[in-house]
Design a protein around this motif. Structure first.
Motif, PDB file in Angstrom:
ATOM      1  N   GLY A 147       0.835  -1.313  -0.191  1.00  0.00           N
ATOM      2  CA  GLY A 147      -0.020  -0.018   0.018  1.00  0.00           C
ATOM      3  C   GLY A 147       0.752   1.378  -0.055  1.00  0.00           C
ATOM      4  N   THR A 148       1.613   1.563   0.733  1.00  0.00           N
ATOM      5  CA  THR A 148       2.244   2.798   1.024  1.00  0.00           C
ATOM      6  C   THR A 148       3.501   2.968   0.118  1.00  0.00           C
ATOM      7  N   GLU A 149       4.280   1.937   0.123  1.00  0.00           N
ATOM      8  CA  GLU A 149       5.506   1.774  -1.121  1.00  0.00           C
ATOM      9  C   GLU A 149       5.400   1.419  -2.413  1.00  0.00           C
ATOM     10  N   LEU A 150       4.398   0.709  -2.842  1.00  0.00           N
ATOM     11  CA  LEU A 150       4.124   0.221  -4.056  1.00  0.00           C
ATOM     12  C   LEU A 150       2.954   0.737  -4.773  1.00  0.00           C
ATOM     13  N   SER A 151       2.157   1.361  -3.918  1.00  0.00           N
ATOM     14  CA  SER A 151       0.886   2.200  -4.147  1.00  0.00           C
ATOM     15  C   SER A 151      -0.190   1.249  -5.017  1.00  0.00           C
ATOM     16  N   TYR A 152      -0.376  -0.060  -4.270  1.00  0.00           N
ATOM     17  CA  TYR A 152      -1.244  -1.126  -4.600  1.00  0.00           C
ATOM     18  C   TYR A 152      -1.098  -1.617  -6.219  1.00  0.00           C
ATOM     19  N   PRO A 153      -0.135  -2.230  -6.547  1.00  0.00           N
ATOM     20  CA  PRO A 153      -0.063  -3.059  -7.945  1.00  0.00           C
ATOM     21  C   PRO A 153      -1.235  -3.853  -7.950  1.00  0.00           C
ATOM     22  N   ASN A 154      -2.102  -4.125  -8.843  1.00  0.00           N
ATOM     23  CA  ASN A 154      -2.976  -4.886  -9.102  1.00  0.00           C
ATOM     24  C   ASN A 154      -2.662  -6.726  -8.777  1.00  0.00           C
ATOM     25  N   ASP A 155      -1.273  -6.954  -8.846  1.00  0.00           N
ATOM     26  CA  ASP A 155      -0.973  -8.416  -8.679  1.00  0.00           C
ATOM     27  C   ASP A 155      -0.842  -8.721  -7.307  1.00  0.00           C
ATOM     28  N   LEU A 156      -0.969  -7.614  -6.478  1.00  0.00           N
ATOM     29  CA  LEU A 156      -0.840  -7.791  -5.195  1.00  0.00           C
ATOM     30  C   LEU A 156      -1.909  -7.094  -4.291  1.00  0.00           C
ATOM     31  N   LEU A 157      -3.027  -6.965  -4.798  1.00  0.00           N
ATOM     32  CA  LEU A 157      -4.360  -6.557  -4.138  1.00  0.00           C
ATOM     33  C   LEU A 157      -4.746  -7.430  -3.088  1.00  0.00           C
ATOM     34  N   GLU A 158      -4.494  -8.764  -3.348  1.00  0.00           N
ATOM     35  CA  GLU A 158      -4.977 -10.014  -2.531  1.00  0.00           C
ATOM     36  C   GLU A 158      -4.434  -9.563  -0.951  1.00  0.00           C
ATOM     37  N   TRP A 159      -3.139  -8.861  -0.988  1.00  0.00           N
ATOM     38  CA  TRP A 159      -2.721  -8.365   0.568  1.00  0.00           C
ATOM     39  C   TRP A 159      -3.594  -7.715   1.199  1.00  0.00           C
ATOM     40  N   GLU A 200      -6.973  -7.219   0.679  1.00  0.00           N
ATOM     41  CA  GLU A 200      -8.133  -8.202   1.091  1.00  0.00           C
ATOM     42  C   GLU A 200      -7.660  -8.856   2.483  1.00  0.00           C
ATOM     43  N   ILE A 201      -6.425  -9.366   2.217  1.00  0.00           N
ATOM     44  CA  ILE A 201      -6.089 -10.280   3.625  1.00  0.00           C
ATOM     45  C   ILE A 201      -6.010  -9.230   4.776  1.00  0.00           C
ATOM     46  N   SER A 202      -5.493  -8.032   4.473  1.00  0.00           N
ATOM     47  CA  SER A 202      -5.280  -7.265   5.415  1.00  0.00           C
ATOM     48  C   SER A 202      -6.482  -6.700   6.236  1.00  0.00           C
ATOM     49  N   GLU A 203      -7.610  -6.503   5.235  1.00  0.00           N
ATOM     50  CA  GLU A 203      -8.853  -6.011   5.712  1.00  0.00           C
ATOM     51  C   GLU A 203      -9.679  -7.225   6.642  1.00  0.00           C
ATOM     52  N   MET A 204      -9.350  -8.465   6.322  1.00  0.00           N
ATOM     53  CA  MET A 204      -9.849  -9.662   6.844  1.00  0.00           C
ATOM     54  C   MET A 204      -9.114  -9.573   8.433  1.00  0.00           C
ATOM     55  N   VAL A 205      -7.889  -9.574   8.347  1.00  0.00           N
ATOM     56  CA  VAL A 205      -7.208  -9.436   9.779  1.00  0.00           C
ATOM     57  C   VAL A 205      -7.680  -8.585  10.719  1.00  0.00           C
ATOM     58  N   ASP A 206      -7.854  -7.351  10.166  1.00  0.00           N
ATOM     59  CA  ASP A 206      -8.418  -6.127  10.687  1.00  0.00           C
ATOM     60  C   ASP A 206      -9.972  -6.441  11.247  1.00  0.00           C
ATOM     61  N   ARG A 207     -10.615  -7.232  10.457  1.00  0.00           N
ATOM     62  CA  ARG A 207     -12.233  -7.341  10.832  1.00  0.00           C
ATOM     63  C   ARG A 207     -12.134  -8.548  12.014  1.00  0.00           C
TER      64      ARG A 207
END
Length: 159
Positions: free
Chosen positions: A105-117, A119-126
């Motif tokens: 997120g902060t260093e690579l600005s959400y490249p499409n091929d890494l967006l699963e991370w 979703e994983i972060s959102e799941m962990v937070d939830r």
């Protein structure tokens, strides 16, 4: 540790003597050789990092290694973290996944091929903070983290 991941740690000012020594082992195991590289491999992990860095710079010149782009080094470091996930306990796994997400997120600005991370972060937070019933549980999140880490490691061949 591969060269690109090492450059990420250097750029983020979190490199240690152990990182340099492990890097030298990786290169030597892959039949790469230079006088300074073998000197780095002889250091203990407790040696002064500044002394090891001098030999690192010599090794770069001897082997004609160029510094990679930041994105290349960050992606390589993500692969290193993904490998650690595959060996981690649950708590460490969540922390490592969060670290990957921060890079994505902060260093690579959400490249499409890494967006699963993301979703994983959102799941962990939830899991940690939501009081409402969820459509997934801790086992599902762990499975997703392991699956994504495995996929990334397989696609990113490093030492």
């Amino acid at each position: 540790m591969d060269t690109n991941a090492l450059f990420y740690k250097i750029n983020k000012r979190m490199v240690t003597t152990e990182d340099y020594v492990k890097w030298s082992y990786c290169l030597i195991e892959n039949n790469v050789s230079s006088p300074s590289l073998h000197i780095i491999a002889s250091f203990s992990f407790s040696e002064n990092v500044f002394e090891v860095e001098a030999y690192f710079h010599r090794t770069l010149k001897e082997l004609k290694i160029q510094e990679p782009s930041f994105e290349t080094s960050a992606r390589s470091y993500i692969s290193l973290l993904a490998r650690e996930i595959l060996q981690a306990n649950e708590s460490e796994m969540f922390d490592l996944a969060k670290r990957i997400f921060c890079i994505v997120g902060t260093e690579l600005s959400y490249p499409n091929d890494l967006l699963e991370w993301y979703e994983i972060s959102e799941m962990v937070d939830r899991l940690k903070y939501d009081n409402e019933p969820l459509e997934f549980n801790k086992v599902d999140v762990i499975s997703k983290i392991k699956s994504e880490a495995t996929s990334y490691v397989e696609s990113y061949n490093i030492c």
